[in-house]
Design a protein around this motif. Structure first.
Motif, mmCIF file in Angstrom:
data_model
loop_
_atom_site.group_PDB
_atom_site.id
_atom_site.type_symbol
_atom_site.label_atom_id
_atom_site.label_comp_id
_atom_site.label_asym_id
_atom_site.label_seq_id
_atom_site.Cartn_x
_atom_site.Cartn_y
_atom_site.Cartn_z
ATOM 1 N N PHE A 204 0.872 -1.181 0.000
ATOM 2 C CA PHE A 204 0.000 0.000 0.000
ATOM 3 C C PHE A 204 0.903 1.222 0.000
ATOM 4 O O PHE A 204 1.927 1.246 0.687
ATOM 5 N N LYS A 205 0.537 2.221 -0.792
ATOM 6 C CA LYS A 205 1.338 3.437 -0.829
ATOM 7 C C LYS A 205 0.442 4.661 -0.749
ATOM 8 O O LYS A 205 -0.739 4.628 -1.123
ATOM 9 N N ALA A 206 1.024 5.755 -0.239
ATOM 10 C CA ALA A 206 0.310 7.030 -0.155
ATOM 11 C C ALA A 206 1.293 8.110 0.261
ATOM 12 O O ALA A 206 2.401 7.820 0.742
ATOM 13 N N VAL A 207 0.892 9.349 0.066
ATOM 14 C CA VAL A 207 1.630 10.491 0.598
ATOM 15 C C VAL A 207 0.859 10.968 1.824
ATOM 16 O O VAL A 207 -0.318 11.312 1.726
ATOM 17 N N LEU A 208 1.524 10.951 2.981
ATOM 18 C CA LEU A 208 0.858 11.299 4.234
ATOM 19 C C LEU A 208 1.166 12.734 4.630
ATOM 20 O O LEU A 208 2.251 13.254 4.384
ATOM 21 N N GLY A 209 0.197 13.351 5.260
ATOM 22 C CA GLY A 209 0.384 14.717 5.746
ATOM 23 C C GLY A 209 -0.905 15.210 6.373
ATOM 24 O O GLY A 209 -1.864 14.438 6.557
ATOM 25 N N ILE A 210 -0.910 16.489 6.727
ATOM 26 C CA ILE A 210 -2.165 17.094 7.158
ATOM 27 C C ILE A 210 -2.519 18.172 6.140
ATOM 28 O O ILE A 210 -1.640 18.823 5.572
ATOM 29 N N ALA A 211 -3.809 18.263 5.852
ATOM 30 C CA ALA A 211 -4.249 19.182 4.806
ATOM 31 C C ALA A 211 -3.787 20.599 5.107
ATOM 32 O O ALA A 211 -3.708 21.017 6.269
ATOM 33 N N ASP A 212 -3.480 21.339 4.046
ATOM 34 C CA ASP A 212 -2.947 22.693 4.202
ATOM 35 C C ASP A 212 -3.930 23.646 4.891
ATOM 36 O O ASP A 212 -3.516 24.715 5.367
ATOM 37 N N ILE A 213 -5.198 23.284 4.952
ATOM 38 C CA ILE A 213 -6.175 24.139 5.650
ATOM 39 C C ILE A 213 -6.091 23.981 7.160
ATOM 40 O O ILE A 213 -6.778 24.702 7.899
ATOM 41 N N SER A 214 -5.259 23.039 7.627
ATOM 42 C CA SER A 214 -5.113 22.825 9.072
ATOM 43 C C SER A 214 -4.444 24.028 9.717
ATOM 44 O O SER A 214 -3.724 24.796 9.064
ATOM 45 N N GLY A 215 -4.642 24.170 11.034
ATOM 46 C CA GLY A 215 -4.052 25.282 11.774
ATOM 47 C C GLY A 215 -2.534 25.227 11.790
ATOM 48 O O GLY A 215 -1.924 24.149 11.713
ATOM 49 N N ASP A 216 -1.902 26.386 11.916
ATOM 50 C CA ASP A 216 -0.433 26.469 11.872
ATOM 51 C C ASP A 216 0.241 25.654 12.968
ATOM 52 O O ASP A 216 1.322 25.114 12.764
ATOM 53 N N ASP A 217 -0.345 25.573 14.130
ATOM 54 C CA ASP A 217 0.268 24.853 15.245
ATOM 55 C C ASP A 217 -0.383 23.489 15.478
ATOM 56 O O ASP A 217 -0.237 22.912 16.571
ATOM 57 N N SER A 218 -1.051 22.977 14.464
ATOM 58 C CA SER A 218 -1.753 21.693 14.628
ATOM 59 C C SER A 218 -0.814 20.525 14.330
ATOM 60 O O SER A 218 0.289 20.705 13.813
ATOM 61 N N SER A 219 -1.271 19.334 14.637
ATOM 62 C CA SER A 219 -0.506 18.114 14.351
ATOM 63 C C SER A 219 -1.477 16.957 14.177
ATOM 64 O O SER A 219 -2.642 17.020 14.582
ATOM 65 N N GLY A 220 -0.980 15.909 13.557
ATOM 66 C CA GLY A 220 -1.821 14.734 13.334
ATOM 67 C C GLY A 220 -0.980 13.487 13.206
ATOM 68 O O GLY A 220 0.258 13.538 13.216
ATOM 69 N N ALA A 221 -1.659 12.365 13.073
ATOM 70 C CA ALA A 221 -0.984 11.073 12.919
ATOM 71 C C ALA A 221 -1.890 10.135 12.132
ATOM 72 O O ALA A 221 -3.122 10.291 12.124
ATOM 73 N N ILE A 222 -1.256 9.157 11.478
ATOM 74 C CA ILE A 222 -1.991 8.180 10.664
ATOM 75 C C ILE A 222 -1.438 6.791 10.962
ATOM 76 O O ILE A 222 -0.220 6.605 11.042
ATOM 77 N N THR A 223 -2.326 5.828 11.114
ATOM 78 C CA THR A 223 -1.906 4.438 11.299
ATOM 79 C C THR A 223 -2.650 3.543 10.308
ATOM 80 O O THR A 223 -3.744 3.865 9.850
ATOM 81 N N PHE A 224 -2.030 2.396 10.011
ATOM 82 C CA PHE A 224 -2.651 1.392 9.143
ATOM 83 C C PHE A 224 -2.754 0.080 9.913
ATOM 84 O O PHE A 224 -1.852 -0.269 10.699
ATOM 85 N N THR A 225 -3.812 -0.667 9.659
ATOM 86 C CA THR A 225 -3.965 -2.004 10.224
ATOM 87 C C THR A 225 -4.231 -2.994 9.104
ATOM 88 O O THR A 225 -4.782 -2.649 8.058
ATOM 89 N N ALA A 226 -3.818 -4.235 9.328
ATOM 90 C CA ALA A 226 -4.093 -5.326 8.396
ATOM 91 C C ALA A 226 -4.675 -6.476 9.199
ATOM 92 O O ALA A 226 -4.027 -6.965 10.135
ATOM 93 N N ASP A 227 -5.894 -6.862 8.852
ATOM 94 C CA ASP A 227 -6.597 -7.903 9.610
ATOM 95 C C ASP A 227 -6.558 -7.597 11.102
ATOM 96 O O ASP A 227 -6.235 -8.456 11.941
ATOM 97 N N ASP A 228 -6.848 -6.323 11.435
ATOM 98 C CA ASP A 228 -6.997 -5.818 12.807
ATOM 99 C C ASP A 228 -5.674 -5.746 13.583
ATOM 100 O O ASP A 228 -5.682 -5.544 14.794
ATOM 101 N N THR A 229 -4.538 -5.902 12.908
ATOM 102 C CA THR A 229 -3.242 -5.760 13.556
ATOM 103 C C THR A 229 -2.531 -4.536 12.986
ATOM 104 O O THR A 229 -2.402 -4.402 11.767
#
Length: 289
Positions: A204-229
């Protein structure tokens, strides 16, 4: 009369003896037999079939590969023809000629090809020989083809909050992408969707980030699971970051994506400073679908 008959018999016997002698001296033993046999249609069966091999048994769509024909009796061979099994949208599947080249005494004859078909490609090679009425054909060679399938070709079977996230256009670090992520009217702070690749995909591939409309001091995270792991967790994502990732998969039946607004002091409601974690150009590497 008896004397005349004896003379005639003697002449016939001498003639037969002479013909037999001439027949034995006409050619070296086996030479005439070999040429005549090779000229007959059945003679092609006495020549070993060529063998077709590939520089790779599994490729990605668009990859270049070398197909090599190993020719038996190359000094007698005249041409080699690469053929591909084509399945038209309408009509009957058949072997189509890709390219014909002269053998020129080579025991190895290479052909260049580009993987373009979905899931698999089939090739074979036919070799023509001098004095043969038909070419000798190899067995079929099958090559597995993997291709990147956009995530938007899959419908999620589960959404933590229906209509809170989906597909659309987003911008990460100034670059526009077709992607997946939360809609700006959603302020839940966490989003999740799960998809079913069905054990056909290995990455699986993608470009990860937070959308440019997000606040200047904001932050985020992304996780992936496969068969619930869980199999991947991103670093902390902040405005201006762009993180391309390719994650290997063990052909999971189900695949999940979780997005988190990790802005300090954030809540699950509408805050003054928020982030919208997103995926740009997400896709599965699959075959057999």
């Amino acid at each position: 009369m008896k004397v005349l008959n004896r003379v005639r018999l003697g002449l016939v016997a001498g003639l037969l003896l002479g013909l037999a002698s001439l027949g034995g001296m006409s050619a070296p033993a086996g030479a005439a037999t070999s040429t005549a046999a090779f000229s007959s249609p059945a003679a092609v069966a006495t020549i070993a079939r060529p063998v077709l091999t590939s520089s790779a048994g599994q490729v990605e769509e668009g990859d270049r590969l070398i197909l090599t024909a190993t020719v038996k009796s190359p000094k007698l061979a005249t041409f080699a023809t690469l053929q591909k099994w084509e399945i038209p949208p309408y009509g009957t599947a058949s072997w189509q000629t890709v390219k014909t080249v002269k053998v020129n005494g080579r025991s190895k004859v290479p052909f260049k090809a580009v993987a373009t078909d979905e899931n698999s490609e089939r090739y074979r090679v036919s070799v023509g020989y001098r004095s043969a009425t038909r070419p000798v054909t190899s067995g079929a060679l099958t090559i597995t083809v993997w291709r990147w399938i956009p995530l938007n070709e899959y419908r999620p079977y589960y959404e933590a909050e229906p209509y809170a996230a989906g597909f659309g256009t987003t911008t990460i670090a100034g670059q526009a992408y077709s992607g997946w992520g939360p809609f700006t009217y959603s302020h839940t702070g966490t989003w999740e969707s799960r998809f079913t690749p069905g054990r056909h995909c290995k990455a699986f591939k993608a470009v990860l980030g937070i959308a440019d409309i997000s606040g200047d001091d904001s932050s985020g995270a992304i996780t992936f699971t496969a068969d619930d792991t869980q199999l991947y967790a991103s670093p902390t994502l902040t405005p201006g970051m762009s993180v391309p990732v390719v994650v290997d998969l063990a052909k999971p039946y189900r695949f999940g994506i979780q997005l988190f607004d990790t802005t300090p002091g954030g809540t699950t409601g509408h805050d003054a400073v928020e982030s919208w974690p997103v995926l740009g150009e997400p896709a599965f590497l699959c075959t057999g679908v």
